[in-house]
Design a protein around this motif. Structure first.
Motif, PDB file in Angstrom:
ATOM      1  N   GLY A  11       3.291  -3.518  -6.088  1.00 41.53           N
ATOM      2  CA  GLY A  11       2.401  -4.429  -6.802  1.00 41.53           C
ATOM      3  C   GLY A  11       1.027  -3.810  -6.989  1.00 41.53           C
ATOM      4  N   TYR A  12       0.450  -3.272  -5.913  1.00 42.04           N
ATOM      5  CA  TYR A  12      -0.875  -2.632  -6.050  1.00 42.04           C
ATOM      6  C   TYR A  12      -0.799  -1.370  -6.896  1.00 42.04           C
ATOM      7  N   ASP A  13       0.320  -0.672  -6.825  1.00 40.99           N
ATOM      8  CA  ASP A  13       0.468   0.494  -7.714  1.00 40.99           C
ATOM      9  C   ASP A  13       0.384   0.053  -9.179  1.00 40.99           C
ATOM     10  N   GLU A  18      -6.547  -3.748 -12.633  1.00 42.08           N
ATOM     11  CA  GLU A  18      -6.951  -5.156 -12.782  1.00 42.08           C
ATOM     12  C   GLU A  18      -7.663  -5.639 -11.514  1.00 42.08           C
ATOM     13  N   TYR A  19      -7.154  -5.207 -10.355  1.00 39.85           N
ATOM     14  CA  TYR A  19      -7.798  -5.616  -9.107  1.00 39.85           C
ATOM     15  C   TYR A  19      -9.193  -4.988  -9.012  1.00 39.85           C
ATOM     16  N   PHE A  20      -9.283  -3.738  -9.400  1.00 39.36           N
ATOM     17  CA  PHE A  20     -10.579  -3.034  -9.392  1.00 39.36           C
ATOM     18  C   PHE A  20     -11.603  -3.786 -10.247  1.00 39.36           C
ATOM     19  N   ARG A  22     -11.941  -6.832 -10.659  1.00 40.05           N
ATOM     20  CA  ARG A  22     -12.439  -8.016  -9.937  1.00 40.05           C
ATOM     21  C   ARG A  22     -13.296  -7.646  -8.734  1.00 40.05           C
ATOM     22  N   ARG A  23     -13.236  -6.381  -8.288  1.00 36.33           N
ATOM     23  CA  ARG A  23     -13.909  -6.000  -7.035  1.00 36.33           C
ATOM     24  C   ARG A  23     -15.114  -5.095  -7.270  1.00 36.33           C
ATOM     25  N   ASN A  24     -15.495  -4.961  -8.541  1.00 43.07           N
ATOM     26  CA  ASN A  24     -16.548  -4.011  -8.876  1.00 43.07           C
ATOM     27  C   ASN A  24     -17.917  -4.671  -8.770  1.00 43.07           C
ATOM     28  N   ALA A  47      -9.213   0.146   6.661  1.00 43.52           N
ATOM     29  CA  ALA A  47      -7.749   0.028   6.696  1.00 43.52           C
ATOM     30  C   ALA A  47      -7.269  -0.860   5.541  1.00 43.52           C
ATOM     31  N   GLY A  48      -6.512  -0.270   4.628  1.00 41.47           N
ATOM     32  CA  GLY A  48      -6.166  -0.965   3.385  1.00 41.47           C
ATOM     33  C   GLY A  48      -7.371  -0.909   2.464  1.00 41.47           C
ATOM     34  N   CYS A  49      -7.892   0.309   2.297  1.00 43.17           N
ATOM     35  CA  CYS A  49      -9.179   0.510   1.590  1.00 43.17           C
ATOM     36  C   CYS A  49      -9.069   0.209   0.108  1.00 43.17           C
ATOM     37  N   GLY A  50      -7.832   0.228  -0.427  1.00 44.91           N
ATOM     38  CA  GLY A  50      -7.655  -0.047  -1.849  1.00 44.91           C
ATOM     39  C   GLY A  50      -8.445   0.908  -2.718  1.00 44.91           C
ATOM     40  N   GLN A  51      -9.033   0.341  -3.754  1.00 49.30           N
ATOM     41  CA  GLN A  51      -9.764   1.091  -4.780  1.00 49.30           C
ATOM     42  C   GLN A  51     -11.121   1.618  -4.298  1.00 49.30           C
ATOM     43  N   GLY A  52     -11.518   1.253  -3.102  1.00 51.95           N
ATOM     44  CA  GLY A  52     -12.705   1.865  -2.494  1.00 51.95           C
ATOM     45  C   GLY A  52     -14.032   1.202  -2.789  1.00 51.95           C
ATOM     46  N   LEU A  68      -7.705   4.376   4.465  1.00 50.50           N
ATOM     47  CA  LEU A  68      -6.244   4.489   4.516  1.00 50.50           C
ATOM     48  C   LEU A  68      -5.633   3.395   3.646  1.00 50.50           C
ATOM     49  N   ASP A  69      -4.640   3.764   2.865  1.00 48.00           N
ATOM     50  CA  ASP A  69      -3.909   2.782   2.054  1.00 48.00           C
ATOM     51  C   ASP A  69      -2.518   3.353   1.776  1.00 48.00           C
ATOM     52  N   PHE A  70      -1.542   2.457   1.514  1.00 49.12           N
ATOM     53  CA  PHE A  70      -0.208   2.984   1.184  1.00 49.12           C
ATOM     54  C   PHE A  70       0.063   3.006  -0.307  1.00 49.12           C
ATOM     55  N   SER A  71      -0.878   2.546  -1.127  1.00 49.65           N
ATOM     56  CA  SER A  71      -0.678   2.549  -2.581  1.00 49.65           C
ATOM     57  C   SER A  71      -1.316   3.794  -3.200  1.00 49.65           C
ATOM     58  N   SER A  73      -1.747   4.464  -6.331  1.00 53.09           N
ATOM     59  CA  SER A  73      -2.665   4.128  -7.435  1.00 53.09           C
ATOM     60  C   SER A  73      -4.017   3.685  -6.910  1.00 53.09           C
ATOM     61  N   GLN A  74      -3.999   2.903  -5.837  1.00 57.17           N
ATOM     62  CA  GLN A  74      -5.267   2.468  -5.244  1.00 57.17           C
ATOM     63  C   GLN A  74      -6.055   3.682  -4.738  1.00 57.17           C
ATOM     64  N   LEU A  75      -5.359   4.616  -4.090  1.00 51.87           N
ATOM     65  CA  LEU A  75      -6.054   5.798  -3.564  1.00 51.87           C
ATOM     66  C   LEU A  75      -6.582   6.669  -4.706  1.00 51.87           C
ATOM     67  N   GLY A  90      -1.078   6.123   4.022  1.00 58.61           N
ATOM     68  CA  GLY A  90      -0.335   5.788   5.226  1.00 58.61           C
ATOM     69  C   GLY A  90      -0.193   4.290   5.362  1.00 58.61           C
ATOM     70  N   ASP A  91       0.502   3.893   6.433  1.00 56.42           N
ATOM     71  CA  ASP A  91       0.815   2.489   6.647  1.00 56.42           C
ATOM     72  C   ASP A  91       0.046   1.961   7.854  1.00 56.42           C
ATOM     73  N   MET A  92      -0.486   0.773   7.705  1.00 56.26           N
ATOM     74  CA  MET A  92      -1.283   0.198   8.789  1.00 56.26           C
ATOM     75  C   MET A  92      -0.458  -0.113  10.035  1.00 56.26           C
ATOM     76  N   THR A  93       0.855  -0.203   9.909  1.00 54.96           N
ATOM     77  CA  THR A  93       1.679  -0.480  11.087  1.00 54.96           C
ATOM     78  C   THR A  93       1.907   0.765  11.947  1.00 54.96           C
ATOM     79  N   ALA A 107     -10.989  -4.173   7.768  1.00 58.71           N
ATOM     80  CA  ALA A 107      -9.709  -4.421   7.082  1.00 58.71           C
ATOM     81  C   ALA A 107      -9.923  -5.650   6.204  1.00 58.71           C
ATOM     82  N   PHE A 108     -10.454  -5.409   5.003  1.00 60.53           N
ATOM     83  CA  PHE A 108     -10.757  -6.507   4.085  1.00 60.53           C
ATOM     84  C   PHE A 108      -9.533  -6.811   3.226  1.00 60.53           C
ATOM     85  N   TYR A 109      -9.001  -8.036   3.367  1.00 59.80           N
ATOM     86  CA  TYR A 109      -7.892  -8.541   2.534  1.00 59.80           C
ATOM     87  C   TYR A 109      -6.633  -7.676   2.609  1.00 59.80           C
TER      88      TYR A 109
HETATM   89  C1  LIG Z   1      -6.366  -6.985  -1.546  1.00 59.05           C
HETATM   90  S1  LIG Z   1      -6.393  -5.232  -1.478  1.00 59.05           S
HETATM   91  C2  LIG Z   1      -7.970  -4.995  -0.683  1.00 59.05           C
HETATM   92  C3  LIG Z   1      -8.564  -3.635  -0.943  1.00 59.05           C
HETATM   93  C4  LIG Z   1      -9.935  -3.441  -0.315  1.00 59.05           C
HETATM   94  N1  LIG Z   1      -9.868  -3.518   1.146  1.00 59.05           N
HETATM   95  C5  LIG Z   1     -10.926  -4.444  -0.849  1.00 59.05           C
HETATM   96  O1  LIG Z   1     -11.590  -5.137  -0.059  1.00 59.05           O
HETATM   97  O2  LIG Z   1     -11.066  -4.543  -2.063  1.00 59.05           O
HETATM   98  C6  LIG Z   1      -5.260  -4.894  -0.162  1.00 59.05           C
HETATM   99  C7  LIG Z   1      -4.980  -3.433   0.036  1.00 59.05           C
HETATM  100  O3  LIG Z   1      -4.231  -3.282   1.241  1.00 59.05           O
HETATM  101  C8  LIG Z   1      -3.237  -2.305   1.024  1.00 59.05           C
HETATM  102  N2  LIG Z   1      -2.157  -2.534   1.995  1.00 59.05           N
HETATM  103  C9  LIG Z   1      -1.413  -3.656   2.151  1.00 59.05           C
HETATM  104  N3  LIG Z   1      -0.518  -3.495   3.134  1.00 59.05           N
HETATM  105  C10 LIG Z   1      -0.691  -2.225   3.612  1.00 59.05           C
HETATM  106  C11 LIG Z   1      -0.058  -1.478   4.636  1.00 59.05           C
HETATM  107  N4  LIG Z   1       0.958  -1.967   5.352  1.00 59.05           N
HETATM  108  N5  LIG Z   1      -0.513  -0.217   4.876  1.00 59.05           N
HETATM  109  C12 LIG Z   1      -1.529   0.303   4.124  1.00 59.05           C
HETATM  110  N6  LIG Z   1      -2.152  -0.360   3.130  1.00 59.05           N
HETATM  111  C13 LIG Z   1      -1.744  -1.623   2.887  1.00 59.05           C
HETATM  112  C14 LIG Z   1      -2.811  -2.507  -0.417  1.00 59.05           C
HETATM  113  O4  LIG Z   1      -2.183  -1.375  -0.970  1.00 59.05           O
HETATM  114  C15 LIG Z   1      -4.153  -2.828  -1.087  1.00 59.05           C
HETATM  115  O5  LIG Z   1      -4.785  -1.666  -1.591  1.00 59.05           O
END
Ligand SMILES: C[S@@+](CC[C@H](N)C(=O)[O-])C[C@H]1O[C@@H](n2cnc3c(N)ncnc32)[C@H](O)[C@@H]1O
Length: 204
Positions: A11-13, A18-20, A22-24, A47-52, A68-71, A73-75, A90-93, A107-109
């Motif tokens: 989904g984030y890929d 579009e998410y970016f 909204r977050r700019n 953690a889950g940095c998304g688009q940065g 760190l993010d697993f998407s 496209s977000q990276l 990478g994965d947060m787990t 770890a925002f959202y």
């Molecule tokens: C709602 S976005 C938030 C992005 C950013 N933290 C922000 O505040 O705008 C959530 C992000 O978490 C990442 N994410 C979700 N589950 C994850 C996981 N298990 N490991 C790594 N990244 C993950 C998604 O790929 C996405 O980029």
């Protein structure tokens, strides 16, 4: 990879741009609850940095920052948007970092997208890579909820969320060795309201 994880990552890929859009903006005021407790050049994980933006770019201007993010496209967007941070896919787990790598984690959202039965694993991973007395600032759930939106942000792309009640999150934090030092309610750009928790790791 579980189906939920794949749905969130794919989904984030698909909707990273579009998410970016909204977050700019400026980072949520609550970020200072973490940054005010850190020293310049401290090591911070987003953690889950998304688009940065607007979070990791703010962190990277002051701290030694890893995102760190697993998407992918977000990276890719984060690489364009943020100067001076190290980016890791990478994965947060299962965080690809050794013990005591960071003084702070935000770890925002992101935690709210992880299957509820894996939240404690992620919180344990945060504890493992934090230094003793390090801080975690994370978006959490208020009431327990699991669900999906088949057309998130009007993109036609499905997105899923999963989180326990805030009381259960507090119990997990306590079991893992965190002390909650603050709880804040924040409006986001998407039109939702989420609690954020600030917790300090005390392994003693
Ligand atoms: C709602 S976005 C938030 C992005 C950013 N933290 C922000 O505040 O705008 C959530 C992000 O978490 C990442 N994410 C979700 N589950 C994850 C996981 N298990 N490991 C790594 N990244 C993950 C998604 O790929 C996405 O980029």
């Amino acid at each position: 990879m579980t189906e939920q994880r794949r749905t969130v990552r794919d989904g984030y890929d698909s909707l990273a741009e579009e998410y970016f859009d909204r977050r700019n903006d400026d980072p949520e005021w609550v970020l200072t609850e973490l940054t005010d407790r850190l020293d310049p050049r401290d090591r911070v994980l987003d953690a889950g940095c998304g688009q940065g933006v607007p979070v990791m770019n703010t962190l990277a201007s002051e701290f030694d920052t890893v995102g760190l993010d697993f998407s992918a496209s977000q990276l890719r967007l984060a690489r364009t948007n943020v100067r001076g941070a190290t980016l890791v896919q990478g994965d947060m787990t299962a965080l690809p970092f050794v013990r005591d790598s960071f003084d702070g984690i935000c770890a925002f959202y992101s935690l709210i997208h992880i299957p509820v039965d894996e939240h404690e694993q992620v919180i344990s991973e945060f504890a493992r890579v934090l230094s003793p007395r390090g801080y975690l600032l994370a978006t959490v759930g208020g009431d327990a909820w699991e669900g999906s939106n088949p057309d998130w942000l009007d993109t036609g792309v499905e997105m899923q969320w999963s989180f326990p009640s805030i009381e259960e999150t507090y119990e997990m934090l306590d079991r893992v060795g965190f002390e909650v030092v603050g709880e804040f309610v924040v409006d986001d750009e998407i039109g939702s309201e989420f609690p954020f928790v600030l917790a300090q790791y005390d392994p003693s």
